[in-house]
Design an enzyme around this catalytic site. Structure first.
Site, PDB file in Angstrom:
ATOM      1  CE1 TYR A  33       1.026  -0.203   4.444  1.00 47.38           C
ATOM      2  CE2 TYR A  33      -0.133   1.886   4.403  1.00 47.38           C
ATOM      3  CZ  TYR A  33       0.709   1.008   5.043  1.00 47.38           C
ATOM      4  OH  TYR A  33       1.247   1.337   6.264  1.00 47.38           O
ATOM      5  CE  LYS A 151       3.117   3.164   3.216  1.00 46.28           C
ATOM      6  NZ  LYS A 151       3.231   3.154   4.669  1.00 46.28           N
ATOM      7  CD  GLU A 183       9.633   1.729  10.678  1.00 41.97           C
ATOM      8  OE1 GLU A 183       9.581   2.658   9.853  1.00 41.97           O
ATOM      9  OE2 GLU A 183       9.561   0.527  10.352  1.00 41.97           O
ATOM     10  CG  LEU A 207       8.149   2.415   4.862  1.00 40.33           C
ATOM     11  CD1 LEU A 207       7.925   1.163   4.027  1.00 40.33           C
ATOM     12  CD2 LEU A 207       6.845   3.155   5.048  1.00 40.33           C
TER      13      LEU A 207
HETATM   14  N1  PDD Z   1       2.669   5.020   7.318  1.00 41.41           N
HETATM   15  N2  PDD Z   1       7.325   3.809   8.958  1.00 41.41           N
HETATM   16  C1  PDD Z   1       6.192   3.081   8.944  1.00 41.41           C
HETATM   17  C2  PDD Z   1       6.177   1.778   9.642  1.00 41.41           C
HETATM   18  C3  PDD Z   1       5.056   3.563   8.268  1.00 41.41           C
HETATM   19  O1  PDD Z   1       3.939   2.823   8.243  1.00 41.41           O
HETATM   20  C4  PDD Z   1       5.111   4.842   7.626  1.00 41.41           C
HETATM   21  C5  PDD Z   1       3.945   5.401   6.871  1.00 41.41           C
HETATM   22  C6  PDD Z   1       6.317   5.576   7.688  1.00 41.41           C
HETATM   23  C7  PDD Z   1       6.474   6.902   7.030  1.00 41.41           C
HETATM   24  O2  PDD Z   1       6.523   6.798   5.628  1.00 41.41           O
HETATM   25  P1  PDD Z   1       6.010   7.998   4.700  1.00 41.41           P
HETATM   26  O3  PDD Z   1       6.787   9.207   5.118  1.00 41.41           O
HETATM   27  O4  PDD Z   1       6.355   7.559   3.342  1.00 41.41           O
HETATM   28  O5  PDD Z   1       4.534   8.178   4.945  1.00 41.41           O
HETATM   29  C8  PDD Z   1       7.402   5.012   8.352  1.00 41.41           C
HETATM   30  C9  PDD Z   1       1.492   5.482   6.605  1.00 41.41           C
HETATM   31  C10 PDD Z   1       1.315   6.951   6.636  1.00 41.41           C
HETATM   32  C11 PDD Z   1       0.286   4.698   7.120  1.00 41.41           C
HETATM   33  O6  PDD Z   1       0.447   3.518   7.346  1.00 41.41           O
HETATM   34  O7  PDD Z   1      -0.807   5.263   7.255  1.00 41.41           O
END
Ligand code: PDD
Length: 287
Positions: A33, A151, A183, A207
């Site tokens: 996703y 992801k 994280e 991620l």
């Molecule tokens: N989550 N780390 C994890 C485990 C994440 O699920 C996310 C993003 C990030 C940040 O990635 P980005 O800057 O590309 O959004 C880091 C999204 C927002 C979610 O699951 O809703």
């Protein structure tokens, strides 16, 4: 309000959109996703999300059901159809729906991938009150699998982490493995010492945040020092500031870790400045 959503080539009211019970996303969490934010009715960092999506698909040997240009068109059409000024677009691609449950991957020639997109309207996302106050986090053990760089929709543990945070009366959880913070449950984690921004280096353990990449670039352009290395919760508790980044929170100050207040318990200087910088700069390239 009934949203218009996108499922396998069709725009439909959310109440009419359907996916098979044999879909591997449903049965096996066999899907990837992306979440892309929308500000001023435009997509923030669409390219970054499209590139990471392709990487996630490639790592899982999953076929994309759509070209990058068409994907951009679908994002834009959903923003338009749902009148989104500020919010997010959720995109999911799974390995499709074979005739029966089976651990073995289906043949992509006969079982096409499933694609679903929907919008989440969040008026006031950029001016979020939480960003003024900062959020509180607890630390929990990171027991996720070893390919966190992909992801995937396997979000049970992050979801449990959010519940642990909720039960502890705080906003989120930071995950710790072998003594070091990996994280946040759905975001990347940072601490600030003096003028230095410290965050874990990229690897399969985290991620590769699209917001992370942009924020670190903007920070360096603004002559701030960035150090990509591991840090412990103890070091974080002693830091001047801390923050998280993600497509849905942008840059969000963290003011408490495991009950220890950072600084005077309000967002410091660096995180709010980075948030401002990120919103300003990312809007310039929004499409
Ligand atoms: N989550 N780390 C994890 C485990 C994440 O699920 C996310 C993003 C990030 C940040 O990635 P980005 O800057 O590309 O959004 C880091 C999204 C927002 C979610 O699951 O809703």
């Amino acid at each position: 309000m009934t949203r218009t959503v996108y499922v396998n080539g069709e725009y439909l009211p959310e109440t009419e959109a359907k996916v098979s019970i044999f879909d591997r996303g449903f049965l096996m969490a066999d899907g990837v996703y992306e979440v892309t934010s929308v500000l001023g009715g435009k997509l923030i960092d669409f390219d970054g999300h499209a590139v990471r999506l392709q990487r996630s698909l490639d790592e899982l040997e999953m076929r994309s059901p759509i070209s990058k240009d068409d994907l951009l068109e679908v994002h834009r059409e959903l923003v338009r159809a749902n009148g989104i000024e500020e919010g997010m677009i959720y995109l999911q691609i799974t390995r499709g729906a074979p005739d029966d449950r089976d651990f073995v991957f289906p043949d992509p020639d006969t079982t096409p991938s499933t694609i679903v997109l929907f919008t989440q309207n969040k008026p006031g996302l950029a001016a979020s009150p939480a960003a003024q106050e900062g959020i509180k986090v607890i630390s929990i053990e990171d027991v996720r699998w070893g390919r966190r760089d992909i992801k995937t929709v396997q979000l049970l543990y992050p979801s449990m982490g959010k519940m642990m945070a909720k039960k502890a009366g705080v906003d989120d959880a930071w995950l710790v493995e072998d003594g070091f913070v990996t994280e946040g449950t759905s975001n990347n984690a940072y601490i600030v010492k003096g003028n230095k921004i410290i965050t874990r280096a990229l690897s399969n353990d985290i991620l590769h945040g699209i917001t992370r990449a942009a924020v670190l670039r903007f920070a360096q352009e603004a002559q701030m020092e960035v150090e990509e290395r591991n840090f412990t919760i103890e070091e974080a508790m002693q830091a001047d500031e801390a923050f998280i980044t993600s497509a849905s929170t942008f840059v969000m100050p963290v003011v408490e870790i495991d009950g220890a207040q950072l600084g005077d318990g309000t967002p410091g200087r660096v995180a709010p400045r980075l948030r401002e910088l990120y919103l300003e700069e990312s809007m310039k390239t929004a499409i």
